[in-house]
Scaffold this motif. Structure first.
Motif, PDB file in Angstrom:
ATOM      1  N   GLU A 162       3.303   7.064   1.706  1.00 16.38           N
ATOM      2  CA  GLU A 162       3.392   8.497   1.403  1.00 16.38           C
ATOM      3  C   GLU A 162       2.704   9.349   2.462  1.00 16.38           C
ATOM      4  OE1 GLU A 162       5.249  10.224  -0.860  1.00 16.38           O
ATOM      5  OE2 GLU A 162       6.125   8.212  -0.905  1.00 16.38           O
ATOM      6  N   LYS A 163       1.616   8.850   3.002  1.00 13.86           N
ATOM      7  CA  LYS A 163       0.934   9.595   4.074  1.00 13.86           C
ATOM      8  C   LYS A 163       1.834   9.700   5.307  1.00 13.86           C
ATOM      9  CE  LYS A 163      -3.942   8.671   2.953  1.00 13.86           C
ATOM     10  NZ  LYS A 163      -5.210   8.056   3.454  1.00 13.86           N
ATOM     11  N   LYS A 188       9.180  12.195  -9.130  1.00  8.90           N
ATOM     12  CA  LYS A 188       7.732  12.062  -9.209  1.00  8.90           C
ATOM     13  C   LYS A 188       7.311  11.703 -10.637  1.00  8.90           C
ATOM     14  CE  LYS A 188       7.040  13.220  -4.913  1.00  8.90           C
ATOM     15  NZ  LYS A 188       6.548  12.231  -3.972  1.00  8.90           N
ATOM     16  N   GLU A 242       0.439   4.165  -0.978  1.00  5.53           N
ATOM     17  CA  GLU A 242      -0.234   5.411  -0.589  1.00  5.53           C
ATOM     18  C   GLU A 242      -0.151   5.641   0.924  1.00  5.53           C
ATOM     19  OE1 GLU A 242      -3.351   2.150  -0.448  1.00  5.53           O
ATOM     20  OE2 GLU A 242      -1.659   2.706  -1.721  1.00  5.53           O
ATOM     21  N   TYR A 248       0.840  -1.197   0.000  1.00 10.80           N
ATOM     22  CA  TYR A 248       0.000   0.000   0.000  1.00 10.80           C
ATOM     23  C   TYR A 248       0.877   1.249   0.000  1.00 10.80           C
ATOM     24  CZ  TYR A 248      -3.420  -3.502   1.460  1.00 10.80           C
ATOM     25  OH  TYR A 248      -4.217  -4.617   1.525  1.00 10.80           O
TER      26      TYR A 248
END
Length: 431
Positions: A257-258, A431, A254, A252
């Protein structure tokens, strides 16, 4: 509550949050004995943390006090973890963005924290004695998870006469004892009673203070077995949890990144994360809690035994009966954790985004025999993980959707599947 026979011995199984809580907390004294773990009992016998009664109480009380005096929850231990985390980062940089298996690097780092506490020193990762020591330690769980190892838990007297992986597990535990005995001799030769350097020194001083007390449990056998218990528990559980955590973050990205964004907001890019940051990093704290819940390191818990006849839920459980509090049944209890098979850090967050406690979160067990190193383990998980994610982006070598997060073993210890990944320095991330 379920009763069955393990080999020739009756065992009571506690299943679900309500049953485990009621037994270990509300009836804590009756269920406070240490149950049988044949492989460990064969070598450690009834000493150290493997004991029960007054012996266990004296060793546990002394150990908790000593760990606290050496800084568990205070800045000095925090500094040791931060220092080791920096060594870990250096090792990760040496991978040069190439795929690697994190098992040994994580084990080395976590083990060095407990080494600094019990032995008063850390070891270089290439140190031959240290490498051999950790090799024995990391071999124990897979060997105990083997069919031969599981049979040993059921019919130890028969398995003693048969060859198999269980024999190697016994040899590894004996090797740990021999290592600790050598370290104790080194401490004895250089001991200064006015200035204890580590846990071993503190225990040796206590032995001298109580050498005229016939009821004292402070003797060499308890010292060696207690240190082995601290060393084994303080290494395997945290390093294995870190591996589970990295695998889940690869699955995961994401979530990774959080966490990184929260690190940037609270800590920044250069300052080393500190324990005081945890209260301000509630999403990160929630993720770490969910990693521990989901990975479910010790699914069966540690065996207990009744210290007296226990009257529990309409049944009489005779004194000396082994009791298995199934921690997996608590951490996956759907009445406490809806959709427990899903990895969902949000379950530890309130509607306003603050951290939300859950009394069913018991990866360290609960009650009188809960893990005495819980505070240390929680510090390590936070400080290691936040520094890694501050410095690196985790890159999977496979499609995240194809990553298998189910443990490869689910008997004595839940181990993550073998995997490799890359660490990319954050300043190189495009990115």
């Amino acid at each position: 509550m379920i009763a069955f026979s393990q080999g020739l011995k009756p065992v009571v199984v506690l299943y679900g949050y309500d049953a485990v809580k009621e037994a270990l907390e509300d009836h804590g004294e009756e269920f406070s004995g240490r149950g049988s773990s044949p492989i460990f009992d064969k070598v450690l016998e009834d000493f150290g943390f493997s004991s029960s009664g007054e012996r266990w109480k004296q060793i546990r009380r002394f150990s908790v006090m000593t760990l606290r005096n050496f800084g568990m929850g205070k800045r000095s231990i925090e500094q040791r973890i931060q220092e080791e985390a920096e060594f870990l980062v250096k090792e990760l940089r040496k991978t040069n963005e190439s795929p690697f298996d994190p098992t040994h690097i994580f084990t080395n780092a976590v083990s060095n924290v407990i080494c600094s506490i019990v032995f008063g020193k850390r070891f270089e990762y290439e140190d031959k004695e240290f490498v051999k020591l950790l090799s024995m330690m990391t071999d124990i769980n897979p060997l105990m998870n083997s069919k031969s190892g599981q049979l040993y838990f059921m019919i130890p007297k028969i398995m003693d006469y048969l060859p198999g992986p269980h024999k190697r597990a016994l040899g590894c535990i004996e090797g740990l004892l021999e290592f600790v005995e050598r370290r104790v001799k080194i401490n004895l030769e250089t001991l200064d009673p006015s200035s204890p350097r580590d846990f071993i020194d503190s225990f040796l001083i206590k032995m001298e203070q109580e050498n005229t007390n016939p009821a004292s449990e402070f003797h060499m056998k308890n010292l060696v077995t207690a240190v082995v218990g601290l060393f084994f528990a303080g290494t395997e559980t945290v390093s294995t949890t870190l591996r589970h955590g990295v695998l889940l973050l690869l699955k995961y990205p994401e979530i990774e990144e959080k966490i990184h964004n929260e690190i940037q907001q609270v800590v920044g890019a250069n300052r080393t994360p500190a324990l005081s940051d945890r209260a301000k990093m509630q999403y990160t704290d929630a993720v770490i809690h969910e990693i521990q819940r989901f990975s479910d390191i010790l699914p069966l818990g540690i065996p207990h035994t009744t210290t007296q006849d226990a009257y529990f839920r309409g049944f009489t459980i005779p004194k000396g009966t082994d009791v298995l509090p199934i921690l997996s049944s608590v951490l996956h209890d759907s009445t406490q954790f809806p959709n427990p098979e899903q990895f969902n850090p949000e379950r530890f967050l309130s509607d306003s985004g603050g951290f939300k406690k859950n009394l069913a979160f018991v990866p360290f067990s609960t009650g009188k025999r809960s893990c005495p190193g819980e505070g240390l383990a929680r510090m390590e998980l936070f400080l290691f993980l936040t520094l890694i994610l501050q410095k690196f982006h985790l890159k999977s070598v496979t499609n995240p959707k194809e990553i298998d997060i189910k443990p490869k073993s689910s008997s004595f210890v839940n181990l993550p599947v073998d995997f490799e990944f890359c660490v990319i320095p954050r300043y190189n991330v495009r990115k």
